[in-house]
Design a protein around this motif. Structure first.
Motif, PDB file in Angstrom:
ATOM      1  N   LEU A   1       0.820  -1.206   0.000  1.00  8.75           N
ATOM      2  CA  LEU A   1       0.000   0.000   0.000  1.00  8.75           C
ATOM      3  C   LEU A   1       0.860   1.264   0.000  1.00  8.75           C
ATOM      4  O   LEU A   1       0.471   2.294   0.520  1.00  8.75           O
TER       5      LEU A   1
ATOM      6  N   SER B   1      -3.037   1.420   7.693  1.00 11.82           N
ATOM      7  CA  SER B   1      -3.587   0.533   6.662  1.00 11.82           C
ATOM      8  C   SER B   1      -2.895  -0.817   6.737  1.00 11.82           C
ATOM      9  O   SER B   1      -1.776  -0.936   7.242  1.00 11.82           O
ATOM     10  N   ASN B   2      -3.579  -1.847   6.245  1.00 16.23           N
ATOM     11  CA  ASN B   2      -2.961  -3.171   6.174  1.00 16.23           C
ATOM     12  C   ASN B   2      -3.625  -3.989   5.077  1.00 16.23           C
ATOM     13  O   ASN B   2      -4.693  -3.632   4.572  1.00 16.23           O
ATOM     14  N   ALA B   3      -2.957  -5.079   4.707  1.00 19.42           N
ATOM     15  CA  ALA B   3      -3.555  -6.070   3.809  1.00 19.42           C
ATOM     16  C   ALA B   3      -4.080  -7.191   4.693  1.00 19.42           C
ATOM     17  O   ALA B   3      -3.419  -7.575   5.661  1.00 19.42           O
TER      18      ALA B   3
ATOM     19  N   SER C   1     -10.242  -6.721  -2.952  1.00 25.87           N
ATOM     20  CA  SER C   1     -10.009  -5.265  -2.974  1.00 25.87           C
ATOM     21  C   SER C   1     -11.055  -4.447  -2.224  1.00 25.87           C
ATOM     22  O   SER C   1     -11.033  -3.218  -2.304  1.00 25.87           O
TER      23      SER C   1
ATOM     24  N   SER D   1      -8.414  -2.024   6.540  1.00 26.58           N
ATOM     25  CA  SER D   1      -7.862  -3.226   5.910  1.00 26.58           C
ATOM     26  C   SER D   1      -8.248  -3.255   4.443  1.00 26.58           C
ATOM     27  O   SER D   1      -9.392  -2.952   4.087  1.00 26.58           O
ATOM     28  N   VAL D   2      -7.299  -3.636   3.610  1.00 28.05           N
ATOM     29  CA  VAL D   2      -7.593  -3.925   2.211  1.00 28.05           C
ATOM     30  C   VAL D   2      -7.697  -5.449   2.107  1.00 28.05           C
ATOM     31  O   VAL D   2      -6.769  -6.162   2.501  1.00 28.05           O
TER      32      VAL D   2
ATOM     33  N   THR E   1      -7.269  -8.711   0.578  1.00 26.23           N
ATOM     34  CA  THR E   1      -6.418  -9.167  -0.528  1.00 26.23           C
ATOM     35  C   THR E   1      -6.619 -10.641  -0.853  1.00 26.23           C
ATOM     36  O   THR E   1      -6.140 -11.112  -1.880  1.00 26.23           O
TER      37      THR E   1
ATOM     38  N   THR F   1      -3.671  -7.360  -5.651  1.00 25.43           N
ATOM     39  CA  THR F   1      -5.003  -6.987  -5.163  1.00 25.43           C
ATOM     40  C   THR F   1      -4.930  -5.719  -4.317  1.00 25.43           C
ATOM     41  O   THR F   1      -5.809  -4.855  -4.392  1.00 25.43           O
ATOM     42  N   ALA F   2      -3.871  -5.607  -3.520  1.00 31.38           N
ATOM     43  CA  ALA F   2      -3.693  -4.388  -2.718  1.00 31.38           C
ATOM     44  C   ALA F   2      -3.539  -3.183  -3.639  1.00 31.38           C
ATOM     45  O   ALA F   2      -4.145  -2.127  -3.406  1.00 31.38           O
TER      46      ALA F   2
ATOM     47  N   GLU G   1      -5.719   0.426  -3.956  1.00 31.75           N
ATOM     48  CA  GLU G   1      -4.950   1.575  -3.500  1.00 31.75           C
ATOM     49  C   GLU G   1      -5.576   2.942  -3.818  1.00 31.75           C
ATOM     50  O   GLU G   1      -5.624   3.811  -2.939  1.00 31.75           O
TER      51      GLU G   1
END
Ligand code: HPA
Length: 272
Positions: free
Chosen positions: A30, A109-111, A122, A231-232, A234, A253-254, A258
Motif C-alpha cells: 500500500l 492501513s494493512n492487507a 479489494s 484493511s484492504v 487481498t 489486489t492491494a 490503493e
C-alpha cells in the motif's frame, strides 16, 4: 523511554520546523499513497537511532514528513511485524516516536484476508474492533508512565468519529459498496492460516485476519491517540472461496484497492 527520546531527538532537527499533525502507517503493498504526498523530508529508518529496519521486501524503510490534503503528516513507508523477530516494543517504537513528535491522530492501513462471507477482492474494511491473537503485546513489562496508564481502557480502540467520517467519505466518493466495517483479528504469521484456523477465526467473531496493526493500535490507545485503521481485503478466506495465495497476488489486489484507500484517507484527513 531512553530509546524513544534518542530517536525523537535525532529526528526533530531534521524536520526543520515541520510540525506533524497526523501519523500514517502504510501496510503491505500500500505504498503508492506516497505519490500523492508533497514530501518535505525523507528520513531512512536505518539512520534513526534504535529504529528497526524493515526486513520484508514489500515494505520500504523511510519516515516521510509530508503534506497530504494540505495537512502535515508523518508517513511510515514500511512497518514492522512481530514475525520478523522484533520485540513488540520495537514493533511499536515508531508509533511512540511519532506521538512524541506531535501527531494527534493515527491512520493505519494493512492487507488482510477476508473472513466475512460477503467480502470481495479489494474491498476496504474499516476496523471497528479487534481481537489480539498475537502471543504478546507492547504493554507487557514496566509501564511507561510518561506515555499512558498501566491499565488502558479498550472499549473504543477505533475512534467513532473517524469511522463515521470515513464511511461518509466513501459515500461521497461513490464507492460505499466497496467499504464495510468489521472486526480485525491479528495473528503472528508469517504463514497464512489453515482452513480449520480460518473457520475458527470466523467463529470467534472476526471479519478479516492479518499479521499487524493491533500492536500499533494498542500502543496508540495507551497514549490516548485516536485511530482510524483500514484493511484492504487481498484474499478470500470463507470456506467456499479458499484457494492458494501467493504474495504476488496479495500485492496485485492491494494495488487495485490503493486508489480508493488513498482517496478515503485524504478525504478524512482534509476534514480534521
Ligand atoms: N491471513 C493472514 N494475514 C493475511 C492474510 C491472511 O489470509 N492475507 C493478507 N494478510
Amino acid at each position: 523511554m531512553q530509546h524513544l527520546h534518542e530517536a525523537t531527538t535525532y529526528i526533530r532537527p531534521l524536520l526543520q520546523g515541520f510540525e506533524p499533525e497526523f501519523g500514517i502507517i502504510l501496510g503491505t503493498g500500500l505504498g503508492a499513497l506516497v505519490k500523492d504526498l508533497t514530501i518535505h523530508h525523507t528520513i531512512p529508518y536505518a539512520s534513526i537511532p534504535n529504529f528497526p529496519v524493515s526486513t520484508v521486501e514489500s515494505h520500504s524503510g523511510n519516515l516521510l514528513a509530508a503534506e497530504l490534503g494540505g495537512r502535515k503528516v508523518l508517513v511510515m513507508q514500511g512497518r514492522f511485524h512481530y514475525y520478523e523477530g522484533y520485540t513488540m516494543e520495537q514493533v511499536v517504537l515508531p508509533v511512540r516516536v511519532m506521538k512524541l513528535l506531535g501527531i494527534r491522530k493515527l491512520f493505519v492501513s494493512n492487507a488482510a484476508g477476508g473472513l466475512h462471507p460477503d467480502m470481495e477482492y479489494s474491498d476496504l474494511m474499516l476496523i471497528e474492533d479487534h481481537i489480539n491473537l498475537q502471543p504478546t503485546n507492547p504493554l507487557i513489562g514496566r509501564n511507561l508512565d510518561e506515555l499512558g496508564p498501566r491499565f488502558p481502557d479498550m472499549l473504543e480502540p477505533y475512534d467513532a468519529t473517524l469511522l463515521r467520517q470515513a464511511q461518509e467519505a466513501a459515500r461521497s466518493l461513490g464507492f460505499a459498496d466497496k467499504v464495510r466495517r468489521g472486526v480485525y483479528v491479528s495473528v503472528p504469521g508469517p504463514m497464512l492460516e489453515t482452513p480449520a484456523e480460518y473457520r475458527y477465526l470466523r467463529t470467534i467473531g472476526a471479519d478479516a485476519v492479518g499479521m499487524s496493526t493491533v500492536p500499533e493500535v494498542i500502543a496508540a490507545v495507551h497514549m490516548g491517540l485516536p485511530v482510524l485503521a483500514i484493511s484492504v481485503i487481498t484474499d478470500l478466506c470463507a470456506p467456499d472461496k479458499l484457494k492458494r495465495v501467493a504474495i504476488a497476488d496479495i500485492l496485485r489486489t492491494a494495488a487495485a484497492a490503493e486508489p480508493r484507500l488513498t482517496a478515503l484517507l485524504r478525504a478524512v484527513i482534509e476534514q480534521q
